[in-house]
Scaffold this active site. Structure first.
Site, PDB file in Angstrom:
ATOM      1  N   ARG A 156      44.995  38.369  37.146  1.00  0.00           N
ATOM      2  CA  ARG A 156      44.457  38.777  35.800  1.00  0.00           C
ATOM      3  C   ARG A 156      42.974  38.550  35.978  1.00  0.00           C
ATOM      4  O   ARG A 156      42.047  37.565  36.203  1.00  0.00           O
ATOM      5  CB  ARG A 156      45.005  37.893  34.818  1.00  0.00           C
ATOM      6  CG  ARG A 156      46.532  38.066  34.669  1.00  0.00           C
ATOM      7  CD  ARG A 156      47.222  37.234  33.705  1.00  0.00           C
ATOM      8  NE  ARG A 156      46.783  37.463  32.283  1.00  0.00           N
ATOM      9  CZ  ARG A 156      47.275  36.678  31.151  1.00  0.00           C
ATOM     10  NH1 ARG A 156      47.973  35.881  31.258  1.00  0.00           N
ATOM     11  NH2 ARG A 156      46.831  37.275  29.981  1.00  0.00           N
ATOM     12  N   LYS A 211      47.933  42.021  31.245  1.00  0.00           N
ATOM     13  CA  LYS A 211      48.506  40.657  30.858  1.00  0.00           C
ATOM     14  C   LYS A 211      49.060  40.153  32.208  1.00  0.00           C
ATOM     15  O   LYS A 211      48.704  40.335  33.286  1.00  0.00           O
ATOM     16  CB  LYS A 211      49.749  40.916  29.699  1.00  0.00           C
ATOM     17  CG  LYS A 211      49.019  41.357  28.491  1.00  0.00           C
ATOM     18  CD  LYS A 211      48.481  40.161  27.663  1.00  0.00           C
ATOM     19  CE  LYS A 211      47.940  40.380  26.359  1.00  0.00           C
ATOM     20  NZ  LYS A 211      47.463  39.047  25.536  1.00  0.00           N
ATOM     21  N   ASP A 244      51.242  40.620  22.125  1.00  0.00           N
ATOM     22  CA  ASP A 244      52.338  40.219  22.915  1.00  0.00           C
ATOM     23  C   ASP A 244      53.702  40.602  22.608  1.00  0.00           C
ATOM     24  O   ASP A 244      54.542  40.165  23.337  1.00  0.00           O
ATOM     25  CB  ASP A 244      52.208  38.385  22.862  1.00  0.00           C
ATOM     26  CG  ASP A 244      50.767  37.863  23.474  1.00  0.00           C
ATOM     27  OD1 ASP A 244      50.633  38.550  24.567  1.00  0.00           O
ATOM     28  OD2 ASP A 244      50.604  36.872  23.129  1.00  0.00           O
ATOM     29  N   GLN A 300      41.268  35.527  22.947  1.00  0.00           N
ATOM     30  CA  GLN A 300      40.800  34.280  23.964  1.00  0.00           C
ATOM     31  C   GLN A 300      39.375  33.899  24.095  1.00  0.00           C
ATOM     32  O   GLN A 300      38.709  32.776  24.388  1.00  0.00           O
ATOM     33  CB  GLN A 300      41.781  34.554  25.075  1.00  0.00           C
ATOM     34  CG  GLN A 300      43.082  34.303  24.778  1.00  0.00           C
ATOM     35  CD  GLN A 300      43.806  34.659  26.253  1.00  0.00           C
ATOM     36  OE1 GLN A 300      43.344  35.204  27.279  1.00  0.00           O
ATOM     37  NE2 GLN A 300      45.287  34.611  26.206  1.00  0.00           N
ATOM     38  N   GLY A 313      46.983  32.370  31.144  1.00  0.00           N
ATOM     39  CA  GLY A 313      45.720  33.047  31.041  1.00  0.00           C
ATOM     40  C   GLY A 313      45.132  32.300  29.756  1.00  0.00           C
ATOM     41  O   GLY A 313      43.911  32.009  29.973  1.00  0.00           O
TER      42      GLY A 313
END
Length: 443
Positions: free
Chosen positions: A127, A351, A324, A174, A99
């Protein structure tokens, strides 16, 4: 696509011990390749993570004209083409399971006159990409996505792009990075406003390559601005050890009685070290030694000793600095005393898998009491006693789920079988030899 499923079981016959070095930081590795590809000249990257996700980024940039080669000594040389100099790829870009590759490259390509098709594996194709699509469309990119804003998608970039001010609706490094990368080839200033701090590797590295980047306080948050039109300078980069990867041997050492492990050269950027702060709140014996700066990033060696853990209520505001690492925190919570309450982590549901539901199902199968809530998980620990185990758990093509349950198996009465360890190669190709080198055994 991933290889045929490879089940995995880890066990421990005694304490774990030794010193190890984990792979290079995945977030920094992605960004080092991307910005090196936009610099004018040759950059050298040492310690690059050579997992499948980062290699997908390298392959995509190579397909767009950047020279990217691994040297015999393990360093990587990147011959950049300059901002705006990337070429039209001949084929669709396969992002595999990454991703990060997809979202950041969408931003980077959005301000180039390229038509790019992104594809990925079954997990990545589930996703959502809409939170990246929306700001990039405002910058002029024409994006046609599959239903639900998912892959496969086709993007036609605009050169130069339109500078924007984007107020992040959800904390996301991101999305922030994608917009800033697009802003490199937009006239004037492109600004991202974030209300909750997220990892700042992009801002640090952009400045290191010579981009004009500012971070200023605004009411309720920070404004990060990049000014377009800069000529990026090549540089040498040393990638520190990935704190997300270090989390697995660290928690293993905490829960296996008598263990002491030294993890060398771990990146401990304050926007990434939330897990270690939370474990300290739970009573973990983790000492930071030999603290130093490597390429502008704070780094230290972590000495981890086994000991009792106490369940706590994890502050929701710490989530962006450890998003994460929650799957392995769930494992630590399973061995703690009392309840560990983890809320404000709904981001885990989008995720590589729904990490809350997947971890809850696996923990219950292994005999751990937990309560799933919409935005988190409440785990009732076993006060240091081993979990019953004796279950096969589904990794759902998720590398962090697979490694987390492999670690749980080290403190289980009966084997914990991970149905497929193949996805681990996306971020931690040497996970198994590293763990067995510390004293774990397979089977």
């Amino acid at each position: 696509m991933h290889a045929a499923p490879r089940p995995l079981t880890l066990a421990a016959d005694g304490p774990l011990s030794g010193h190890v070095r984990v792979p290079g930081d995945k977030s920094i590795s992605h960004r080092a390749l991307m910005l090196s590809a936009l610099a004018v000249g040759t950059s050298r990257v040492s310690g690059l993570l050579e997992g499948e996700d980062v290699l997908a980024t390298a392959a995509a940039l190579r397909a767009c004209g950047a020279g990217i080669d691994r040297q015999a000594d393990g360093d990587w040389l990147i011959d950049g083409v300059g901002v705006g100099g990337l070429l039209q790829p001949l084929n669709a870009l396969d992002m595999g399971n990454s991703g990060t590759s997809t979202r950041l490259l969408m931003g980077l390509f959005a301000s180039h006159a390229l038509t790019v098709t992104f594809v990925g594996d079954a997990s990545l194709s589930r996703r959502p990409m809409q939170r990246v699509i929306d700001p990039l469309r405002r910058m002029g990119a024409d994006i046609s996505a599959s239903p639900g804003g998912r892959l496969p998608l086709m993007q036609r970039g605009l050169c130069p792009a339109i500078p924007i001010v984007h107020d992040l609706p959800v904390a996301s490094a991101q999305v922030k990075s994608a917009v800033l990368l697009a802003g490199l080839n937009a006239p004037g200033a492109t600004t991202v406003i974030e209300r909750t701090p997220t990892r700042d590797h992009s801002e640090r590295m952009l400045a290191g390559f010579g981009a004009e980047v500012t971070v200023e306080p605004v009411p309720g948050g920070s404004a990060i601005t990049v000014r377009g039109g800069a000529e990026l300078r090549p540089r040498d980069i040393v990638v520190p050890g990935d704190p997300s990867s270090a989390a697995f041997p660290a928690v293993a050492a905490l829960i296996v009685p008598g263990s002491e492990v030294l993890i060398e050269g771990v990146g401990l950027n304050p926007t990434r070290d939330g897990l270690y702060r939370v474990l300290a709140m739970m009573g973990a014996d983790i000492a930071r030694e030999n603290s130093r700066l490597v390429g502008g990033e704070p780094v230290a060696d972590l000495r981890v000793r086994a000991g009792p853990l106490i369940g706590i209520e994890v502050p929701p505001e710490v989530a962006p600095s450890m998003i994460d690492e929650y799957p392995i925190l769930f494992v630590a919570a399973a061995l703690a005393s009392g309840r560990t309450v983890m809320r404000g982590i709904e981001e885990l549901r989008v995720k590589e898998s729904d990490r809350i539901a997947t971890m809850a199902a696996g923990l219950r199968a292994c005999g751990v009491e937990c309560e799933e809530v919409p935005d988190g998980l409440i785990v009732t620990g076993r006060d240091g006693a081993p979990v019953p185990g004796g279950a096969t758990v589904a990794s759902m093509l998720d590398h962090r789920i697979a490694m987390s349950f492999a670690v749980l198996g080290l403190r289980a009465d009966q084997p914990v079988i991970v149905d497929d360890a193949a996805p681990i190669a996306t971020s931690f190709p040497d996970f198994l030899p590293l763990m067995t080198g510390l004293g774990a055994r397979v089977g």
